[in-house]
Design a protein around this motif. Structure first.
Motif, PDB file in Angstrom:
ATOM      1  N   LEU A  64       0.706  -1.336  -0.086  1.00 33.73           N
ATOM      2  CA  LEU A  64       0.000   0.006  -0.009  1.00 33.73           C
ATOM      3  C   LEU A  64       1.093   1.437  -0.145  1.00 33.73           C
ATOM      4  O   LEU A  64       1.686   1.235   0.682  1.00 33.73           O
ATOM      5  CB  LEU A  64      -0.819  -0.010   1.335  1.00 33.73           C
ATOM      6  CG  LEU A  64      -2.058  -0.974   1.196  1.00 33.73           C
ATOM      7  CD1 LEU A  64      -2.805  -1.308   2.745  1.00 33.73           C
ATOM      8  CD2 LEU A  64      -3.182  -0.487   0.452  1.00 33.73           C
ATOM      9  N   SER A  67      -2.067   7.114  -1.787  1.00 32.88           N
ATOM     10  CA  SER A  67      -2.786   7.312  -2.988  1.00 32.88           C
ATOM     11  C   SER A  67      -2.623   8.718  -3.809  1.00 32.88           C
ATOM     12  O   SER A  67      -2.611   9.898  -3.142  1.00 32.88           O
ATOM     13  CB  SER A  67      -4.416   7.183  -2.777  1.00 32.88           C
ATOM     14  OG  SER A  67      -5.232   7.230  -3.888  1.00 32.88           O
ATOM     15  N   ASP A  69      -5.050   9.902  -5.607  1.00 26.12           N
ATOM     16  CA  ASP A  69      -6.584  10.375  -5.677  1.00 26.12           C
ATOM     17  C   ASP A  69      -6.929  10.840  -4.501  1.00 26.12           C
ATOM     18  O   ASP A  69      -6.838  10.280  -3.328  1.00 26.12           O
ATOM     19  CB  ASP A  69      -7.393   9.290  -5.940  1.00 26.12           C
ATOM     20  CG  ASP A  69      -8.912   9.615  -6.244  1.00 26.12           C
ATOM     21  OD1 ASP A  69      -9.083  10.553  -5.983  1.00 26.12           O
ATOM     22  OD2 ASP A  69      -9.381   8.857  -6.757  1.00 26.12           O
ATOM     23  N   TRP A  72      -9.002   9.227  -1.834  1.00 22.17           N
ATOM     24  CA  TRP A  72      -8.461   8.200  -1.134  1.00 22.17           C
ATOM     25  C   TRP A  72      -7.164   8.237  -0.407  1.00 22.17           C
ATOM     26  O   TRP A  72      -6.319   9.238  -0.695  1.00 22.17           O
ATOM     27  CB  TRP A  72      -8.049   6.742  -1.807  1.00 22.17           C
ATOM     28  CG  TRP A  72      -9.605   6.567  -2.788  1.00 22.17           C
ATOM     29  CD1 TRP A  72     -10.040   7.052  -3.829  1.00 22.17           C
ATOM     30  CD2 TRP A  72     -10.805   5.709  -2.015  1.00 22.17           C
ATOM     31  NE1 TRP A  72     -11.481   6.373  -4.016  1.00 22.17           N
ATOM     32  CE2 TRP A  72     -11.437   5.744  -2.984  1.00 22.17           C
ATOM     33  CE3 TRP A  72     -10.829   4.856  -0.906  1.00 22.17           C
ATOM     34  CZ2 TRP A  72     -13.016   4.730  -2.726  1.00 22.17           C
ATOM     35  CZ3 TRP A  72     -11.973   4.062  -0.626  1.00 22.17           C
ATOM     36  CH2 TRP A  72     -13.085   4.035  -1.446  1.00 22.17           C
ATOM     37  N   GLU A  75      -3.368   3.182  -1.510  1.00 23.25           N
ATOM     38  CA  GLU A  75      -3.924   2.305  -2.650  1.00 23.25           C
ATOM     39  C   GLU A  75      -2.864   1.339  -3.155  1.00 23.25           C
ATOM     40  O   GLU A  75      -1.711   1.459  -2.763  1.00 23.25           O
ATOM     41  CB  GLU A  75      -4.230   3.285  -3.756  1.00 23.25           C
ATOM     42  CG  GLU A  75      -3.110   4.183  -4.603  1.00 23.25           C
ATOM     43  CD  GLU A  75      -3.634   4.883  -5.670  1.00 23.25           C
ATOM     44  OE1 GLU A  75      -2.385   5.329  -6.504  1.00 23.25           O
ATOM     45  OE2 GLU A  75      -4.903   4.981  -6.212  1.00 23.25           O
ATOM     46  N   ASN A  77      -1.922  -0.146  -6.841  1.00 22.58           N
ATOM     47  CA  ASN A  77      -2.540  -0.166  -8.313  1.00 22.58           C
ATOM     48  C   ASN A  77      -1.684  -0.961  -9.240  1.00 22.58           C
ATOM     49  O   ASN A  77      -1.696  -0.702 -10.470  1.00 22.58           O
ATOM     50  CB  ASN A  77      -2.791   1.477  -8.788  1.00 22.58           C
ATOM     51  CG  ASN A  77      -1.380   2.164  -8.601  1.00 22.58           C
ATOM     52  OD1 ASN A  77      -0.289   1.615  -8.527  1.00 22.58           O
ATOM     53  ND2 ASN A  77      -1.481   3.669  -8.459  1.00 22.58           N
ATOM     54  N   ARG A  82      -7.307  -3.492  -8.237  1.00 20.40           N
ATOM     55  CA  ARG A  82      -6.871  -2.220  -7.523  1.00 20.40           C
ATOM     56  C   ARG A  82      -7.681  -2.020  -6.292  1.00 20.40           C
ATOM     57  O   ARG A  82      -8.805  -2.345  -6.277  1.00 20.40           O
ATOM     58  CB  ARG A  82      -7.020  -0.964  -8.541  1.00 20.40           C
ATOM     59  CG  ARG A  82      -6.752   0.225  -8.107  1.00 20.40           C
ATOM     60  CD  ARG A  82      -7.087   1.593  -8.955  1.00 20.40           C
ATOM     61  NE  ARG A  82      -6.261   2.770  -8.239  1.00 20.40           N
ATOM     62  CZ  ARG A  82      -6.593   3.956  -8.603  1.00 20.40           C
ATOM     63  NH1 ARG A  82      -7.362   3.884  -9.985  1.00 20.40           N
ATOM     64  NH2 ARG A  82      -5.738   4.843  -8.167  1.00 20.40           N
ATOM     65  N   ARG A  84      -8.233   0.497  -2.996  1.00 15.70           N
ATOM     66  CA  ARG A  84      -7.943   1.950  -2.604  1.00 15.70           C
ATOM     67  C   ARG A  84      -8.623   1.791  -1.346  1.00 15.70           C
ATOM     68  O   ARG A  84      -9.738   1.312  -1.013  1.00 15.70           O
ATOM     69  CB  ARG A  84      -8.712   2.927  -3.635  1.00 15.70           C
ATOM     70  CG  ARG A  84      -8.039   3.183  -4.623  1.00 15.70           C
ATOM     71  CD  ARG A  84      -8.658   4.240  -5.642  1.00 15.70           C
ATOM     72  NE  ARG A  84      -9.861   3.467  -6.481  1.00 15.70           N
ATOM     73  CZ  ARG A  84     -10.465   4.035  -7.518  1.00 15.70           C
ATOM     74  NH1 ARG A  84      -9.816   5.158  -7.960  1.00 15.70           N
ATOM     75  NH2 ARG A  84     -11.162   3.368  -8.090  1.00 15.70           N
ATOM     76  N   TYR A 150      -4.150  -6.640   0.580  1.00 16.89           N
ATOM     77  CA  TYR A 150      -4.156  -7.034  -1.055  1.00 16.89           C
ATOM     78  C   TYR A 150      -3.180  -8.025  -1.244  1.00 16.89           C
ATOM     79  O   TYR A 150      -1.913  -7.924  -1.046  1.00 16.89           O
ATOM     80  CB  TYR A 150      -3.254  -5.731  -1.669  1.00 16.89           C
ATOM     81  CG  TYR A 150      -3.488  -5.777  -3.197  1.00 16.89           C
ATOM     82  CD1 TYR A 150      -2.658  -6.766  -3.974  1.00 16.89           C
ATOM     83  CD2 TYR A 150      -4.236  -4.804  -4.015  1.00 16.89           C
ATOM     84  CE1 TYR A 150      -2.786  -6.826  -5.401  1.00 16.89           C
ATOM     85  CE2 TYR A 150      -4.432  -5.140  -5.280  1.00 16.89           C
ATOM     86  CZ  TYR A 150      -3.581  -6.015  -6.032  1.00 16.89           C
ATOM     87  OH  TYR A 150      -3.373  -6.141  -7.427  1.00 16.89           O
TER      88      TYR A 150
END
Length: 977
Positions: A64, A67, A69, A72, A75, A77, A82, A84, A150
């Protein structure tokens, strides 16, 4: 007919080329398989790689990160899906256009309308920690943690009920304050569910929004009949003091999962475990684990449980044997390896994480003979509603069984390796190689387990991807084309045959009689060579339309005539398949022991004579149309040549489809010579007929017609995987472009070839073949050496202006033909040794050698005719220059002169001063030294020695290096000296 005793001498012909270039392994070949050594593939049970936006495979990175974005906080990616995350407990999984957003909402008893909160207070999301691929919130509710992780192919969401709460729950069950038939439930809010795929469950389409539904069997999300992700039933298990799944005998906790989605409002997902099963758990934490798996279908595995014969364990992250009759079943998707390879070995690897048995346990692996599916398989059933013919799995015994493997007693954390070569071959060589996945392998004990003894193994659902099961396969097969690993920037050549002073590939003309095949193939085998089988462009016509030849002629002038086949597409197909089948029959029953590729046609359009029954016929291969036998006006001839390509497309497709049906891994190449009158770079005919726009003349028209014909009749995917250009130069210098109406220089030829392809959106691989191997006439040792060197410099640094394509690979053929029509093998004779000696020097990278074409090299100055001297030089004389960086990031260049009008070529010419210009836009390359390649008259010894330091000055927009004594032998410049 004598067969080869062993194909070992020919199996690694091009495989050694990869090793010779110090290729770094592993090399990804799909998301879940990788080449870990030459001709060795490991099939993993998770996607170790993902496709970047440019379509390249890159390693998955699961950590991780902050992010990009602003909505968020963290993330991942760089993977096949993906993740988030926001620190307020919200997390979102995106995959293949579908997206689900969740947040833990409450902990309670029961589900649906009967859900009753435990009233643990307001959720607290302030205590979180991000480590690697995991974010963990501690005490979201008192004694409740949440982790979101993840994994390469899995969204792992663990609600962890800690020991103090578990003690309280068990006490309430004992006091009958809680009904043991009810559930302990973690309730999540589904803040958003954007579903583009079709949902299926139990073989039926599921409307996710129609009503609440349970996930007591996998919920599949399907697109184009392919499962792209899968929500599996909840798994619950106790944890040890380290937070890991508690080792020991099998513990069965019954679970439930309930969803209720709303189209325009938040939905609910509930993950539950039945209370009664918690009573006898050891003291400690409990994990409630709903798992979403992405891009499923790579592998399958499960337990066949003798004591619970209807149970399915396809979703379990580990499984335990506790009965002598228990079995473990595996299936692997091996499609990324392709079909038709000659298998050497297959090894199934299984990781044992826990054992309670003092003595070793003998086990074996077997080939399963019935199809099964992971989500349905049990002791009784192989597929839903279909029983095994033999309960407990139908398998071959003793045929195809592995040697025995001992599970070590009282020894945990060990890999067990099963030799499943025979079983794998039986699946792989069947009509359906995918049986390795749908049937696969069964592993079972061969000795008794006593009461209380057990062994626990990791499955493909386990979050520890590194210890999931895997299958390792080694094979004998050429490394060719897409199977050859990463291409090399600028050239992509396979150079080991040149470096090692031998040629790995020989060109076998399709016209050779079947009676002559044994001797030819024996010779190839004894030299460790593979074969490229090549054929002409199909049917021919005599000089008069009244007397068509009853046969097929292919190849070069007068080389062969083959009777007995119809002059139509099926006849061409039969002609080719008969000869390929003869090779296959001769060499141990499989053509892949020798054949590298099949060359179907090329654009050589010259006429030649052949004698049949004492009469001499003038024969024209394509591009003269099959329906015409005379030349007409230029526009009409262009149409005929274009139509000739369209006509040949039918012959090509018939042969191509038959080859792919029989030997799907054989690569189809096409193309031909682009020297002399056979170049592709003719300009358009100059007329105004709109039907002819862009198709050019002569060979260009034919190639355009061929591409259009194949594409219109089937699709562009049926076109040759590779366009091969024969690189021998005959009497023309490699950079020759004497009469621009007839011949053009190399860069222009490549541009025209690519233009032919891209006008129809055809993007083949490009290959250079036959580097000066046609060694006859006035081809002296010196001329071969110098022309080969120039050829390699051009190929290594040419760049197209159309698509900036570069060469995927090169094949260094032994060309079994010379000017008198015999078939010399050359071996160490002077007619071929010189090229290899030059090649070893040119392509090496030690003691000051240039390293052209080494892995990691690239172009910094494109090979081109230097315009600075066009007017000043003698008539017909030009200068070429090019530049490349070696794998060690050293900048090199080369400059040489050539005579564009002298068909005999130069060996020696007077030296003269030339300049090497570097654009000022390039970083200052620093000083340069001139190196010259020299050798004895027989080139039995070669030297690559340094010359003088070159002076440099800025002239206009370039840095100019003055190079004295430039002649036909290229002068090499090493910069930064």
């Amino acid at each position: 007919m004598r067969r080869f005793v062993s194909a070992a001498g020919v199996v690694c012909v091009l495989a050694g080329l990869v090793a010779a270039q110090s290729v770094e392994y592993p090399i990804p070949i799909s998301e879940t398989s990788e080449r870990i050594a030459p001709n060795t593939v490991v099939f993993l049970t998770y996607p170790k790689y993902y496709k970047t936006v440019t379509g390249e495979l890159a390693p998955v990175v699961t950590d991780l990160v902050v992010s990009g974005d602003p909505e968020w906080d963290f993330e991942v990616n760089r993977g096949i899906w993906r993740l988030r995350v926001r620190t307020d407990g919200t997390f979102r999984a995106d995959h293949e256009g579908d997206a689900f957003t969740y947040r833990l909402e409450d902990i309670g008893i029961g589900g649906g309308a009967e859900f009753r909160s435990l009233d643990l207070g307001k959720a607290n999301w302030e205590k979180y920690q991000v480590i690697g691929d995991t974010i963990r919130w501690s005490d979201v509710y008192p004694n409740i943690d949440l982790t979101v992780r993840y994994v390469h192919d899995t969204l792992k969401v663990d609600t962890i009920v800690k020991a103090p709460m578990m003690r309280d729950i068990r006490a309430k069950i004992a006091n009958k304050e809680l009904d043991g038939n009810n559930y302990l439930t973690a309730r999540f809010t589904v803040l958003q569910a954007a579903v583009m795929a079709e949902a299926r469950q139990g073989g039926e389409i599921r409307d996710l929004y129609a009503e609440p539904f349970t996930i007591n069997e996998p919920l599949l999300f399907v697109r184009d009949n392919k499962v792209i992700h899968e929500v599996r039933p909840v798994e619950a298990y106790p944890l040890d003091a380290m937070g890991q799944r508690l080792a020991g005998a099998r513990i069965t906790l019954r679970t439930a999962q309930r969803w209720q989605l709303e189209r325009n409002a938040p939905g609910i997902a509930e993950m539950s475990v039945i209370l009664a099963d918690l009573v006898n758990l050891p003291d400690g934490d409990l994990c409630i684990d709903p798992t979403t798996t992405f891009a499923t279908g790579y592998t399958q595995d499960s337990l066949l449980d003798y004591n619970n014969q209807v149970a399915n364990y396809g979703t379990n992250s580990s499984i335990t044997w506790d009965n002598t009759n228990d079995r473990f079943v595996f299936g692997f998707d091996v499609s990324s390896m392709g079909s038709g390879k000659s298998i050497n070995s297959a090894t199934l690897m299984v990781y044992m994480v826990d054992a309670n048995r003092y003595y070793d346990l003998e086990t074996r692996a077997y080939r399963i003979t019935e199809e099964w599916t992971e989500g349905d398989v049990s002791w009784e059933e192989c597929i839903d509603y279909t029983d095994w013919t033999v309960p407990g799995g139908t398998f071959d015994s003793p045929e195809y069984q592995s040697p025995p493997v001992d599970f070590p007693g009282n020894d945990d954390f060990v890999w067990l390796e099963y030799d499943v070569t025979d079983a794998f071959k039986a699946h792989y060589y069947s009509a359906y190689p995918i049986y390795t996945f749908y049937k696969g392998f069964l592993v079972k004990p061969e000795e008794s387990l006593s009461a209380g003894e057990f062994l626990t193994f990791i499955t493909s659902e386990n979050a520890s991807t590194s210890v999931r099961p895997k299958l390792i396969v080694t094979y004998d097969h050429t490394q060719f084309g897409a199977d050859a690993g990463a291409g090399l920037p600028g050239m992509g050549s396979r150079l080991a045959g040149v470096k090692e002073d031998n040629l790995n590939v020989t060109r076998l003309f399709g016209g050779i009689s079947t009676a002559a095949l044994p001797d030819y193939l024996d010779e190839a085998q004894s030299r460790g060579m593979k074969v490229v089988m090549c054929y002409g462009c199909g049917p021919v016509r005599s000089s008069t339309s009244e007397d068509p030849l009853q046969g097929i002629v292919g190849g070069l002038s007068g080389m062969w005539y083959t009777a007995g086949y119809s002059l139509n597409a099926n006849g061409y197909r039969d002609y080719i398949m008969d000869r390929l089948s003869a090779v296959s029959d001769y060499i141990d029953g499989t053509i892949d022991h020798t054949i590298v590729a099949v060359e179907l046609g090329n654009e050589e359009d010259a006429g030649f004579n052949t004698i049949i029954g004492g009469a001499t016929y003038t024969v024209l291969k394509w591009p003269l149309s099959a329906t015409q036998n005379s030349y007409a006006s230029q526009p009409e001839l262009t149409k005929l040549q274009y139509q000739g390509g369209v006509d040949f497309a039918d012959y090509y497709r018939a042969a191509r489809d038959a080859i792919k049906d029989e030997w799907p891994n054989l690569e189809i190449i096409s193309g031909g010579s682009i020297v002399d009158e056979k170049v592709l770079a003719y300009p358009d005919w100059g007329g105004t007929d709109p039907e002819l726009a862009g198709i050019g003349r002569f060979s260009r028209a034919f190639v355009c017609g061929f591409i259009d014909g194949v594409t219109a009749a089937s699709s562009a995917s049926h076109l040759p995987e590779t366009i091969a250009i024969h690189g021998y130069t005959l009497t023309c210098g490699p950079e020759d472009y004497r009469d621009t109406g007839v011949r053009m220089n190399w860069n222009w030829r490549i541009d025209h070839l690519e233009d032919c392809c891209t006008r129809g959106s055809y993007e083949p691989d490009m290959a250079i073949t036959e580097y000066g191997m046609q060694c006859g006439g006035a081809y002296t040792e010196q001329k071969q050496a110098i022309w080969y060197m120039r050829r390699a410099l051009i190929d290594g640094t040419v760049q197209s202006v159309v698509n900036d394509w570069t060469w995927r690979y090169s094949l260094y053929f032994h060309h079994p033909w010379d000017t008198v029509g015999i078939y010399p093998w050359y071996s160490d004779s002077t007619t071929s040794r010189v090229i290899r000696k030059v090649g070893r020097t040119l392509h090496g990278e030690s003691s000051g050698e240039p390293g052209l074409g080494s892995l990691g090299s690239g172009v910094w100055i494109q090979c081109a005719t230097d315009p600075n001297f066009t007017d000043a030089e003698e008539d017909g004389e030009e200068t070429m220059r090019c530049g490349w960086t070696s794998a060690s990031n050293e900048k090199w260049g080369a400059v040489w002169r050539f005579d564009q009008n002298d068909t005999s070529g130069w060996w020696e010419c007077d030296g003269d001063t030339r300049y090497f210009d570097v654009p000022l836009s390039e970083a200052d390359p620093g000083n340069a030294r001139a190196y010259r390649f020299t050798g004895t008259s027989s080139y039995s010894t070669t030297t690559f020695s340094a010359g003088d330091l070159l002076s440099a000055e800025e002239v206009g927009s370039v840095t100019r290096y003055t190079v004295p004594d430039t002649d036909e032998n290229p002068v090499f410049l090493r910069f930064g000296q």
